[in-house]
Design a protein around this motif. Structure first.
Motif, mmCIF file in Angstrom:
data_model
loop_
_atom_site.group_PDB
_atom_site.id
_atom_site.type_symbol
_atom_site.label_atom_id
_atom_site.label_comp_id
_atom_site.label_asym_id
_atom_site.label_seq_id
_atom_site.Cartn_x
_atom_site.Cartn_y
_atom_site.Cartn_z
ATOM 1 N N GLN A 1 -0.389 13.891 4.293
ATOM 2 C CA GLN A 1 0.456 14.997 4.755
ATOM 3 C C GLN A 1 0.235 15.263 6.244
ATOM 4 N N THR A 2 1.129 16.049 6.819
ATOM 5 C CA THR A 2 0.937 16.493 8.198
ATOM 6 C C THR A 2 -0.459 17.124 8.318
ATOM 7 N N GLU A 3 -0.815 17.886 7.308
ATOM 8 C CA GLU A 3 -2.089 18.609 7.321
ATOM 9 C C GLU A 3 -3.297 17.683 7.274
ATOM 10 N N VAL B 1 0.848 -1.184 0.000
ATOM 11 C CA VAL B 1 0.000 0.000 0.000
ATOM 12 C C VAL B 1 0.889 1.241 0.000
ATOM 13 N N ASP B 2 0.850 1.965 -1.105
ATOM 14 C CA ASP B 2 1.584 3.228 -1.236
ATOM 15 C C ASP B 2 0.620 4.310 -0.791
ATOM 16 N N THR B 3 0.891 4.891 0.377
ATOM 17 C CA THR B 3 -0.065 5.783 1.018
ATOM 18 C C THR B 3 0.350 7.233 0.891
ATOM 19 N N TRP B 4 -0.510 8.034 0.292
ATOM 20 C CA TRP B 4 -0.220 9.473 0.190
ATOM 21 C C TRP B 4 -1.009 10.236 1.240
ATOM 22 N N HIS C 1 11.914 13.725 4.889
ATOM 23 C CA HIS C 1 11.855 14.845 5.827
ATOM 24 C C HIS C 1 11.505 16.103 5.059
ATOM 25 N N ARG C 2 10.463 16.757 5.534
ATOM 26 C CA ARG C 2 9.963 17.929 4.816
ATOM 27 C C ARG C 2 10.688 19.193 5.280
ATOM 28 N N LEU C 3 11.263 19.908 4.331
ATOM 29 C CA LEU C 3 12.060 21.096 4.649
ATOM 30 C C LEU C 3 11.692 22.228 3.710
ATOM 31 N N GLY D 1 5.201 15.576 -6.980
ATOM 32 C CA GLY D 1 6.040 16.241 -5.982
ATOM 33 C C GLY D 1 5.498 17.625 -5.679
ATOM 34 N N ARG D 2 6.194 18.361 -4.866
ATOM 35 C CA ARG D 2 5.712 19.649 -4.377
ATOM 36 C C ARG D 2 5.732 20.713 -5.471
ATOM 37 N N ILE D 3 4.780 21.634 -5.351
ATOM 38 C CA ILE D 3 4.786 22.783 -6.255
ATOM 39 C C ILE D 3 5.327 24.020 -5.548
HETATM 40 C C1 7RM Z 1 3.090 11.607 5.622
HETATM 41 C C2 7RM Z 1 4.033 12.712 5.207
HETATM 42 C C3 7RM Z 1 3.857 15.469 2.893
HETATM 43 C C4 7RM Z 1 4.368 15.461 1.475
HETATM 44 C C5 7RM Z 1 3.267 15.389 0.453
HETATM 45 C C6 7RM Z 1 3.977 14.747 -0.732
HETATM 46 C C7 7RM Z 1 4.926 13.766 -0.068
HETATM 47 C C8 7RM Z 1 3.923 11.778 1.138
HETATM 48 C C9 7RM Z 1 3.641 10.358 -0.486
HETATM 49 C C10 7RM Z 1 4.172 11.558 -1.024
HETATM 50 C C11 7RM Z 1 4.125 10.658 -3.135
HETATM 51 C C12 7RM Z 1 3.377 9.274 -1.389
HETATM 52 N N1 7RM Z 1 3.726 13.969 5.647
HETATM 53 N N2 7RM Z 1 4.336 12.414 0.022
HETATM 54 N N3 7RM Z 1 3.512 10.530 0.849
HETATM 55 N N4 7RM Z 1 4.404 11.703 -2.344
HETATM 56 N N5 7RM Z 1 3.628 9.477 -2.709
HETATM 57 N N6 7RM Z 1 2.902 8.089 -0.969
HETATM 58 O O1 7RM Z 1 4.979 12.452 4.544
HETATM 59 O O2 7RM Z 1 3.771 16.442 5.714
HETATM 60 O O3 7RM Z 1 5.850 15.252 6.012
HETATM 61 O O4 7RM Z 1 4.913 15.389 3.824
HETATM 62 O O5 7RM Z 1 5.153 14.287 1.231
HETATM 63 O O6 7RM Z 1 4.724 15.713 -1.412
HETATM 64 O O7 7RM Z 1 2.747 16.667 0.170
HETATM 65 S S1 7RM Z 1 4.591 15.316 5.351
#
Ligand code: 7RM
Length: 659
Positions: A423-425, A418-421, A534-536, A523-525
């Protein structure tokens, strides 16, 4: 390459052709959810569906009669008139059901220590510590900082806060003491819970001493509680600092869990955004607990009485909050908690833990999997991994090759992934396969969880794209969504609900939708970089770099990296008269380690006499990304001084010569 490795490589190459992996019949037959009708049922009335989950999976002191209150978007409220306590749901109700002897955590320390903590023991410790916090003057609504390594006391501290309605603010142990100070200051924390020392790969860091160096003049912080984890000598300030064991010994044994309003804040967790100032994500009690309990049970097809669950994240990130602490405990699961790194005392330690504890479900980040691939399949091959039945991935996109390796080498070809997407939010998993229902495609998080609506929309018009790329949005409120940014309501609205209105949550990720409606997160915009999950924020790292006395200006980008997904690459302009040297690179890296944490240190530093800027003075990171990745440069016509790019190209060529 050995013959075995060569064979595996060829097998995985061949498997890249396979488009879809159906759940095996054996797996499907035993799964909790096997009927795809669950999606329609939830979609027909998501609020009613979530309310049913809230009632089915949680123990309420007062059952809610209301579902969603959307009278003041985007400030949504859930289960408003319900009352419950998170710590009661994680502990008391299981003990009352006769499960007190069930192990909550098989804790394993770096030096080979083992501690099995049962639900009954966790409840006892939590009650005592909740009383100790009260004795220190902590009241409902107060913020309590937690800066602890991966030891059982971190769960005790969080649950003790939840028990009395204090709002915890956990800071990941990899952040520096300076980051901790900043987060304590922003949240006006009254108490901080930390340790004497923390171990990492055989060394011990003097955490309390480092904390003291930063926290001296922070007025709001009245008390510091110190867990004796390593026996490291540490300074204690009379009247302010107390040892955890002494505070607990002096406290009363019983502390009934206090029923909280469903919307009472459970915790704040700071995360990175577009600016240098981290965002304090606020989660509340009823909705958050509904989200994590439901997803933990159904995404991972959990059977609490037999499964051994291991989420190999750190409690300091949201993944740890939701899937080491609240989700698993609320479901009464047995977890493994590992203190250390994946390569200490040896590179097979993860697989040794899986074998020793009979782990059935493993939840890990792609960056870890890529590291294991680099170390070689022979290492996991030495252990018995046959207990595993399901694998999870989280934190960043997983490349199909890593997915297949995980599936074959770790999962023996039999475990669904399970590839789970999320966020902290979002608080809980949002886009994911259901292992008994969904056919998976390596690299895709597939489709939204029941009751969640996600879509990909055109970046300009906001219209849904039928197939193709755009921005990921969540269309409807969900129970575990963030409620606001701590003390920054306006920033909350601006960040998530201004681009496409107050009804649609802007995720901040680009994504693609394929012909089957499967989602592929790209990925992020924004200027958020994902290093090893790790989110930075680039702005945070830039401000740490410019704090170095020899630096005039810096621009940071995330560069793609085979191991860590993305790596920090910094373009640095030195102050007049300063010559670039190797020592300076180390000095800059040390500055970042002190201000943020070691994991944020730039992997690559490129000296730049000048940075590419627009006429209004904005740094064009897009061009920096192009040049760092060796791509053809995009449009340079809006640059104030187009000559800057040629100069940078020379600099990068010179960097190559030195290697
Ligand atoms: C749980 C966590 C969130 C950001 C999110 C994405 C990236 C997280 C996946 C993913 C592709 C996934 N919280 N992200 N999971 N991208 N496939 N399964 O990571 O707040 O630290 O980060 O991480 O960009 O916006 S987080």
């Amino acid at each position: 390459m050995s013959e075995v490795a060569d064979g595996l490589e060829r097998k995985l190459e061949g498997m890249l052709e396979i488009e879809k992996f159906e759940p095996s019949a054996e797996y499907r037959d035993g799964a909790l959810w096997t009927d795809p009708a669950i999606y329609e049922e939830a979609a027909a009335d998501p609020v009613a569906w979530w309310t049913a989950r809230a009632k089915e999976l949680l123990d309420w002191d007062v059952e809610p009669t209301t579902g969603l209150d959307d009278s003041n978007p985007p400030f949504y409220r859930w289960f408003e008139d319900g009352r419950l306590n998170a710590s009661h749901n994680c502990l008391d109700r299981h003990v009352a059901a006769g499960l007190g002897d069930r192990v909550a955590y098989h804790w394993r320390g770096e030096e080979g220590e083992r501690r099995d903590v049962t639900y009954a023991e966790l409840l006892d410790s939590t009650q005592r510590f909740a009383n100790a916090l009260k004795d220190l003057g902590v009241k409902k609504g107060d913020v309590v900082g937690i800066y602890l390594p991966m030891i059982p006391e971190v769960a005790v501290a969080m649950l003790a806060c939840a028990r009395i309605g204090a709002i915890h603010n956990v800071v990941f142990g990899g952040f520096s003491a300076e980051s901790v100070r900043e987060r304590m200051e922003f949240s006006e924390a009254k108490v901080l819970i930390t340790v004497d020392g923390a171990r990492r790969k055989g060394r011990t860091a003097p955490i309390k001493q480092q904390v003291d160096e930063q926290m001296g003049d922070l007025g709001s912080l009245g008390k510091i509680v110190v867990v004796r984890a390593t026996g490291t000598a540490c300074p204690m300030t009379e009247g302010r600092d107390v040892f955890y064991d002494e505070a607990c010994a002096a406290a009363a044994a019983e502390c009934p869990a206090e029923p909280m309003e469903a919307e009472h804040p459970l915790f704040i967790l700071y995360t990175s955004g577009s600016t240098a100032k981290p965002k304090g994500i606020v989660h509340t009690t009823g909705g958050y607990l509904t989200g994590v309990t439901t997803t933990h049970r159904h995404v991972f097809d959990l059977r609490p009485e037999e499964d051994v669950w291991w989420c190999a994240a750190d409690v300091g990130w949201v993944t740890g909050h939701s899937y080491i602490v609240y989700g698993p405990l609320s479901n009464g699961a047995t977890s493994v908690m590992w203190e250390g790194a994946p390569d200490h005392p040896h590179q097979g330690i993860w697989w040794e833990l899986v074998q020793d504890h009979g782990v059935t479900i493993l939840y890990a980040a792609p960056t870890a999997i890529r590291t294991f691939i680099k170390w070689g399949a022979e290492i996991p091959g030495r252990y018995d991994l046959s207990s595993l039945r399901l694998l999870g991935s989280v934190g960043e996109p997983i490349n199909p090759k890593a997915w297949l390796w995980y599936h074959q080498v770790i999962g023996g070809g039999r475990c669904p992934i399970v590839d789970t997407w999320w966020q902290t939010e979002t608080g809980a998993i949002m886009i994911t396969p259901l292992p008994g229902i969904t056919a998976t495609k390596p690299g895709s998080a597939t489709t939204p969880f029941p009751g969640v609506s996600a879509d990909v929309v055109d970046e300009r018009s906001g219209e849904p794209v039928a197939e193709g790329q755009g921005l990921l949005v969540l269309e409807k409120p969900w129970p575990s969504m963030l409620r606001t940014l701590y003390k920054e309501d306006e920033r909350f609205v601006e960040t998530y609900f201004s681009r496409f209105g107050k009804e649609r949550y802007l995720v901040g990720d680009a994504a693609r939708k394929d012909g089957d409606g499967y989602l592929w997160v790209i990925g992020r915009i924004d200027d958020v970089v994902n290093v090893s999950g790790h989110r930075l924020s680039t702005a945070e790292v830039e401000s740490a770099i410019v704090a170095h006395e020899s630096v005039a200006e810096a621009a940071v980008i995330g560069q793609s990296d085979p191991d860590t997904g993305q790596a920090i690459c910094a373009f640095v302009t030195l102050a007049g008269g300063v010559e670039p040297t190797e020592e300076l690179v180390e000095g800059i890296r040390a500055e970042v380690a002190t201000r943020i944490g070691k994991f944020a240190r730039p992997k690559r530093v490129i000296w730049a006499d000048d940075l590419p800027k627009t006429r209004s003075g904005k740094i064009m990171r897009r061009l920096l990304r192009d040049i760092a990745e060796g791509r053809a440069l995009g449009d340079v016509t809006t640059l104030r001084d187009p000559g800057v790019m040629a100069e940078l190209e020379r600099q990068i060529a010179a960097e190559g010569d030195e290697d």
